[in-house]
Scaffold this motif. Structure first.
Motif, PDB file in Angstrom:
ATOM      1  N   UNK A  76       0.797  -1.229   0.000  1.00 43.71           N
ATOM      2  CA  UNK A  76       0.000   0.000   0.000  1.00 43.71           C
ATOM      3  C   UNK A  76       0.830   1.279   0.000  1.00 43.71           C
ATOM      4  N   UNK A  77       2.018   1.240   0.613  1.00 46.04           N
ATOM      5  CA  UNK A  77       2.803   2.458   0.787  1.00 46.04           C
ATOM      6  C   UNK A  77       4.159   2.412   0.093  1.00 46.04           C
ATOM      7  N   UNK A  78       4.435   1.326  -0.627  1.00 48.62           N
ATOM      8  CA  UNK A  78       5.693   1.154  -1.367  1.00 48.62           C
ATOM      9  C   UNK A  78       6.919   1.260  -0.469  1.00 48.62           C
ATOM     10  N   UNK A  79       6.816   0.692   0.729  1.00 46.66           N
ATOM     11  CA  UNK A  79       7.947   0.666   1.657  1.00 46.66           C
ATOM     12  C   UNK A  79       8.608  -0.698   1.553  1.00 46.66           C
ATOM     13  N   UNK A  80       9.908  -0.758   1.299  1.00 46.30           N
ATOM     14  CA  UNK A  80      10.585  -2.056   1.260  1.00 46.30           C
ATOM     15  C   UNK A  80      10.402  -2.786   2.599  1.00 46.30           C
ATOM     16  N   UNK A  81      10.114  -4.073   2.539  1.00 47.18           N
ATOM     17  CA  UNK A  81       9.881  -4.834   3.772  1.00 47.18           C
ATOM     18  C   UNK A  81      11.051  -4.716   4.742  1.00 47.18           C
ATOM     19  N   UNK A  82      12.266  -4.607   4.215  1.00 45.08           N
ATOM     20  CA  UNK A  82      13.442  -4.465   5.091  1.00 45.08           C
ATOM     21  C   UNK A  82      13.444  -3.137   5.842  1.00 45.08           C
TER      22      UNK A  82
END
Length: 126
Positions: free
Chosen positions: A91-97
């Motif tokens: 939803x927010x295009x934040x890398x999981x790391x």
């Protein structure tokens, strides 16, 4: 009566924040075997210089401080944490790391609303 506090460097729209909070609430209820009516979500946005994560891949960050009633298994907490990481990526295009989740557990009576004082959680509550 969880309090899920997100700190992020993402500048989201009101609609994006509302949709994210609703999705987090649903995932919390599902993974933690409870209802949604008492789940509180806070989303705070910060300038990129205000947040840091040593192992980040660059790009936006999101941290979740999850104050929850004690009693959930490590597996339940892990499943919810992973679902938040997945949601942040989708939803927010934040890398999981670049997502970090920290749980703080509380006795039920430490969690209160105007209409009640919490009690201990049990799997039968669901």
């Amino acid at each position: 009566m969880p309090l899920l506090q997100f700190d992020t460097t993402v500048a989201a729209t009101d609609d994006e924040r509302s949709a994210f909070a609703a999705a987090v609430t649903d995932r919390y209820a599902d993974r933690m075997e409870t209802t949604t009516g008492h789940v509180a979500v806070v989303i705070r946005e910060h300038p990129p210089a205000n947040l840091s994560l040593g192992r980040s891949e660059g790009g936006p960050l999101l941290f979740l401080s999850a104050d929850v009633r004690e009693g959930r298994s490590p597996e339940q907490r892990r499943e919810f944490a992973l679902s938040v990481m997945e949601l942040a990526a989708e939803r927010l295009s934040i890398p999981e790391a670049n997502v970090k989740v920290v749980f703080t557990e509380h006795a039920g009576e430490e969690m209160m609303g105007v209409d009640r004082v919490g009690d201990d959680w049990s799997p039968e509550e669901g």
